[in-house]
Write an enzyme that holds these catalytic residues in place. Structure first.
Site, PDB file in Angstrom:
ATOM      1  N   LYS A  30      27.987  18.961  36.054  1.00  0.00           N
ATOM      2  CA  LYS A  30      27.820  17.924  37.090  1.00  0.00           C
ATOM      3  C   LYS A  30      28.678  16.702  36.719  1.00  0.00           C
ATOM      4  O   LYS A  30      29.866  16.682  36.981  1.00  0.00           O
ATOM      5  CB  LYS A  30      26.339  17.564  37.230  1.00  0.00           C
ATOM      6  CG  LYS A  30      25.510  18.612  37.963  1.00  0.00           C
ATOM      7  CD  LYS A  30      25.097  19.761  37.121  1.00  0.00           C
ATOM      8  CE  LYS A  30      24.037  20.606  37.765  1.00  0.00           C
ATOM      9  NZ  LYS A  30      23.736  21.810  36.975  1.00  0.00           N
ATOM     10  N   ASP A  67      16.622  14.954  30.334  1.00  0.00           N
ATOM     11  CA  ASP A  67      17.524  15.855  31.061  1.00  0.00           C
ATOM     12  C   ASP A  67      18.630  14.931  31.570  1.00  0.00           C
ATOM     13  O   ASP A  67      18.469  14.263  32.588  1.00  0.00           O
ATOM     14  CB  ASP A  67      16.793  16.555  32.209  1.00  0.00           C
ATOM     15  CG  ASP A  67      17.736  17.440  33.008  1.00  0.00           C
ATOM     16  OD1 ASP A  67      18.973  17.299  32.855  1.00  0.00           O
ATOM     17  OD2 ASP A  67      17.251  18.255  33.804  1.00  0.00           O
ATOM     18  N   ARG A  78      15.860  22.894  49.498  1.00  0.00           N
ATOM     19  CA  ARG A  78      15.121  22.327  48.368  1.00  0.00           C
ATOM     20  C   ARG A  78      13.720  22.017  48.886  1.00  0.00           C
ATOM     21  O   ARG A  78      13.343  20.894  49.134  1.00  0.00           O
ATOM     22  CB  ARG A  78      15.776  21.055  47.831  1.00  0.00           C
ATOM     23  CG  ARG A  78      17.153  21.255  47.232  1.00  0.00           C
ATOM     24  CD  ARG A  78      17.175  21.639  45.754  1.00  0.00           C
ATOM     25  NE  ARG A  78      16.930  23.018  45.443  1.00  0.00           N
ATOM     26  CZ  ARG A  78      17.341  23.603  44.300  1.00  0.00           C
ATOM     27  NH1 ARG A  78      18.041  22.933  43.409  1.00  0.00           N
ATOM     28  NH2 ARG A  78      17.044  24.851  44.041  1.00  0.00           N
ATOM     29  N   PHE A 127      14.668  31.297  45.093  1.00  0.00           N
ATOM     30  CA  PHE A 127      15.587  30.721  46.083  1.00  0.00           C
ATOM     31  C   PHE A 127      16.999  31.285  45.969  1.00  0.00           C
ATOM     32  O   PHE A 127      17.738  31.324  46.940  1.00  0.00           O
ATOM     33  CB  PHE A 127      15.629  29.189  45.961  1.00  0.00           C
ATOM     34  CG  PHE A 127      16.011  28.692  44.596  1.00  0.00           C
ATOM     35  CD1 PHE A 127      15.060  28.596  43.597  1.00  0.00           C
ATOM     36  CD2 PHE A 127      17.312  28.336  44.306  1.00  0.00           C
ATOM     37  CE1 PHE A 127      15.415  28.152  42.326  1.00  0.00           C
ATOM     38  CE2 PHE A 127      17.670  27.883  43.052  1.00  0.00           C
ATOM     39  CZ  PHE A 127      16.711  27.802  42.052  1.00  0.00           C
ATOM     40  N   PHE A 162      12.351  20.334  37.745  1.00  0.00           N
ATOM     41  CA  PHE A 162      13.572  20.999  38.191  1.00  0.00           C
ATOM     42  C   PHE A 162      13.361  22.498  37.964  1.00  0.00           C
ATOM     43  O   PHE A 162      12.702  22.898  37.005  1.00  0.00           O
ATOM     44  CB  PHE A 162      14.835  20.496  37.486  1.00  0.00           C
ATOM     45  CG  PHE A 162      16.046  21.169  38.071  1.00  0.00           C
ATOM     46  CD1 PHE A 162      16.459  20.861  39.350  1.00  0.00           C
ATOM     47  CD2 PHE A 162      16.702  22.186  37.394  1.00  0.00           C
ATOM     48  CE1 PHE A 162      17.516  21.544  39.942  1.00  0.00           C
ATOM     49  CE2 PHE A 162      17.771  22.863  37.970  1.00  0.00           C
ATOM     50  CZ  PHE A 162      18.173  22.542  39.257  1.00  0.00           C
ATOM     51  N   THR A 163      13.958  23.311  38.832  1.00  0.00           N
ATOM     52  CA  THR A 163      13.665  24.751  38.869  1.00  0.00           C
ATOM     53  C   THR A 163      13.821  25.435  37.505  1.00  0.00           C
ATOM     54  O   THR A 163      12.864  26.002  36.968  1.00  0.00           O
ATOM     55  CB  THR A 163      14.600  25.425  39.895  1.00  0.00           C
ATOM     56  OG1 THR A 163      15.952  25.053  39.590  1.00  0.00           O
ATOM     57  CG2 THR A 163      14.270  24.976  41.315  1.00  0.00           C
ATOM     58  N   TYR A 170      37.019  31.664  16.487  1.00  0.00           N
ATOM     59  CA  TYR A 170      35.595  32.013  16.624  1.00  0.00           C
ATOM     60  C   TYR A 170      34.723  30.922  16.013  1.00  0.00           C
ATOM     61  O   TYR A 170      33.664  30.590  16.551  1.00  0.00           O
ATOM     62  CB  TYR A 170      35.295  33.361  15.936  1.00  0.00           C
ATOM     63  CG  TYR A 170      33.889  33.825  16.242  1.00  0.00           C
ATOM     64  CD1 TYR A 170      33.625  34.557  17.395  1.00  0.00           C
ATOM     65  CD2 TYR A 170      32.825  33.497  15.403  1.00  0.00           C
ATOM     66  CE1 TYR A 170      32.343  34.945  17.713  1.00  0.00           C
ATOM     67  CE2 TYR A 170      31.533  33.887  15.710  1.00  0.00           C
ATOM     68  CZ  TYR A 170      31.298  34.616  16.865  1.00  0.00           C
ATOM     69  OH  TYR A 170      30.019  34.992  17.176  1.00  0.00           O
TER      70      TYR A 170
HETATM   71  O1  PLI Z   1      22.925  24.855  36.114  1.00  0.00           O
HETATM   72  P1  PLI Z   1      22.745  24.550  34.650  1.00  0.00           P
HETATM   73  O2  PLI Z   1      22.069  25.644  33.910  1.00  0.00           O
HETATM   74  O3  PLI Z   1      23.995  24.116  34.001  1.00  0.00           O
HETATM   75  O4  PLI Z   1      21.794  23.258  34.557  1.00  0.00           O
HETATM   76  C1  PLI Z   1      20.469  23.307  34.906  1.00  0.00           C
HETATM   77  C2  PLI Z   1      20.017  21.981  35.459  1.00  0.00           C
HETATM   78  C3  PLI Z   1      19.206  21.192  34.721  1.00  0.00           C
HETATM   79  N1  PLI Z   1      18.754  19.998  35.187  1.00  0.00           N
HETATM   80  C4  PLI Z   1      19.117  19.519  36.394  1.00  0.00           C
HETATM   81  C5  PLI Z   1      18.598  18.211  36.845  1.00  0.00           C
HETATM   82  C6  PLI Z   1      19.957  20.273  37.199  1.00  0.00           C
HETATM   83  O5  PLI Z   1      20.310  19.786  38.373  1.00  0.00           O
HETATM   84  C7  PLI Z   1      20.415  21.549  36.748  1.00  0.00           C
HETATM   85  C8  PLI Z   1      21.195  22.389  37.566  1.00  0.00           C
HETATM   86  N2  PLI Z   1      21.375  22.106  38.844  1.00  0.00           N
HETATM   87  C9  PLI Z   1      21.965  22.824  39.776  1.00  0.00           C
HETATM   88  C10 PLI Z   1      22.550  24.158  39.534  1.00  0.00           C
HETATM   89  C11 PLI Z   1      22.015  22.251  41.099  1.00  0.00           C
HETATM   90  O6  PLI Z   1      22.592  22.878  42.018  1.00  0.00           O
HETATM   91  O7  PLI Z   1      21.499  21.147  41.272  1.00  0.00           O
END
Ligand code: PLI
Length: 458
Positions: free
Chosen positions: A260, A217, A384, A450, A126-127, A74
């Site tokens: 990513k 970011d 998008r 979306f 970004f969203t 933990y």
């Molecule tokens: O999906 P998260 O919560 O791990 O990360 C959010 C996020 C933050 N910044 C940017 C530039 C992103 O592209 C992003 C998440 N992107 C997704 C889920 C995408 O499909 O692009």
């Protein structure tokens, strides 16, 4: 003879996952059941899944081995300390706050740094990032260069920030109203477009004069570094890992989605240089994410993330990663499909306004096109455009200039033959584009619509 020099993947395939082929009738039913929203499709009904590159990547054998070394304590897991060491060594940030994924870090950062009425400039929105800034009381201001909003502009660094726009905000609101500038590396909504180090350094100079912080970011920072290596003067011989460090050196901290660049299925973090902000973040993390030494990740997730971060800054890996995206872009262009120029880092962005010029933006051209591509071949893409942009605080729709369909490539997952099939399917839809009708929205959720909105064909 002039023999060309191709890229190839710096790995071989050890295991495969079988995918289902569907019939046109099955796809028609699946798309209707999903309310013409590709997010609502069942993944087993999808042939080639280009919805996102987030959490959908193939981990390496080393990462899987790391999963077995998960220390599921933990508190104080050894995988946390490994991750901390990697982040300090690769990115140079002092303090690590682990989170379950990127938006967990965005929530904590926004709550700590943004006060009601603050202005938060960023190189395009970004969203999830903008929503967390708004929920914390901030007002997002787009300071990206104008070229980023034009799908035809071939500017090599469309993620650059227009310093005049930043200066105008400082003049209008005063520096005290701007807690930080949110700088994204490879700007997702602009088509995976990079920011140059020259621009970032100029921004650092300007923000220093006014005591404004820069929060990165860094979700796709290695891809951004690749573009700097390829296209920015003076970096052709510099390894990606060094460029990544130089980017981080211009900033005060960062939010990261590990899903990513780092090829993990889940995970993220907030990285900071300032002790006081770190202290506050460590306090909040136990409320929203988990203890400060796991933050929503299992020990095994932290280990896979630490290994994936190191793999992401390898030059050969990145050459093949972006090479595949470019290959798909070239195939699309052969069929005259209108795509965002230049080709970005994580996917091909098709310009739906140009693809379906007879539809108004209120008829959701990008949402419609994503549905049509799925109906043709079972390939899943993502809107998008106006749906993703959502509504302003006053309830009005944002009308983004870019109305795009993102064909996002997961890392190390699909082959070059898949790329050919994707381009051919899009070309078939392009051939019958004049017959395609738009859609209306019949269900709209309050946040990040979306993901769950539903549509009907007009
Ligand atoms: O999906 P998260 O919560 O791990 O990360 C959010 C996020 C933050 N910044 C940017 C530039 C992103 O592209 C992003 C998440 N992107 C997704 C889920 C995408 O499909 O692009």
């Amino acid at each position: 003879m002039n023999i060309k020099k191709s890229w190839a993947e710096p790995y071989k395939i050890k295991m495969v996952e079988l995918i289902k082929m569907t019939t046109p009738a099955q796809r028609k039913k699946a798309m209707k059941d999903a309310g013409y929203n590709t997010f609502l499709l069942k993944s087993e009904d999808v042939y080639i899944d280009l919805l996102t590159d987030s959490g959908t990547n193939a981990m390496s054998d080393e990462q899987w081995a790391g999963m077995m070394r998960g220390d599921e304590a933990y508190a104080g897991s050894k995988n946390f300390y490994h991750l901390e060491r990697v982040i300090q060594e690769v990115y140079g940030y002092k303090y690590l706050v682990p989170t379950h994924q990127g938006r967990g870090a965005e929530n904590i950062l926004s709550q700590i740094m943004i006060k009601k009425g603050d202005i938060v400039p960023g190189n395009m929105y970004f969203t999830t990032t903008r929503l967390h800034q708004e929920l914390a009381g901030g007002i997002f201001a787009d300071v990206i260069i104008d070229e980023a909003h034009n799908s035809e502009s071939e500017h090599p660094f469309k993620g650059d920030i227009d310093l005049n726009k930043v200066e105008a905000l400082i003049k209008k609101h005063g520096a005290k109203k701007i807690p930080y500038i949110c700088v994204a590396t490879t700007v997702n909504m602009a088509g995976g477009q990079p920011i140059s180090l020259k621009n970032l350094k100029e921004l650092r100079k300007l923000t220093k004069q006014h005591g404004i912080k820069i929060m990165l970011d860094m979700t796709r920072i290695a891809e951004n570094a690749y573009f700097i290596q390829q296209n920015e003067k003076g970096y052709a011989e510099v390894p990606i890992v060094k460029i990544v460090r130089e980017i981080c050196n211009q900033t005060d901290g960062a939010t990261m989605s590990g899903k990513k660049d780092a090829c993990v299925n889940i995970g993220g973090f907030l990285a900071l240089n300032d002790w006081d902000t770190f202290e506050e973040a460590r306090n909040l993390i136990v409320v929203y994410e988990g203890l400060h030494t796991y933050g929503g990740m299992a020990g095994r997730d932290m280990e896979a993330l630490a290994i994936g971060l190191l793999e992401s800054v390898d030059d050969h890996h990145m050459n093949a990663r972006v090479g595949q995206v470019h290959y798909l872009g070239q195939q699309m262009m052969q069929y005259n499909i209108p795509i965002v120029q230049p080709i970005g880092g994580h996917g091909i962005f098709v310009d739906a306004k140009k693809f379906l010029p007879h539809l108004t933006q209120d008829q959701f051209p990008a949402q419609t096109l994503a549905a049509e591509v799925y109906l043709d071949s079972g390939i899943r893409t993502m809107e998008r455009g106006i749906v993703s942009a959502g509504r302003k605080a006053n309830g009005e729709n944002y009308y983004p200039k870019l109305e795009l369909v993102r064909f996002t490539l997961p890392r190390r997952v699909y082959t070059q033959a898949h790329m050919d099939v994707i381009a051919e399917s899009t070309a078939r839809v392009f051939e019958k584009r004049n017959k395609i009708k738009g859609m209306k929205m019949i269900y709209e959720p309050k946040y990040l619509r979306f993901f769950q909105a539903r549509f009907e064909k007009l």
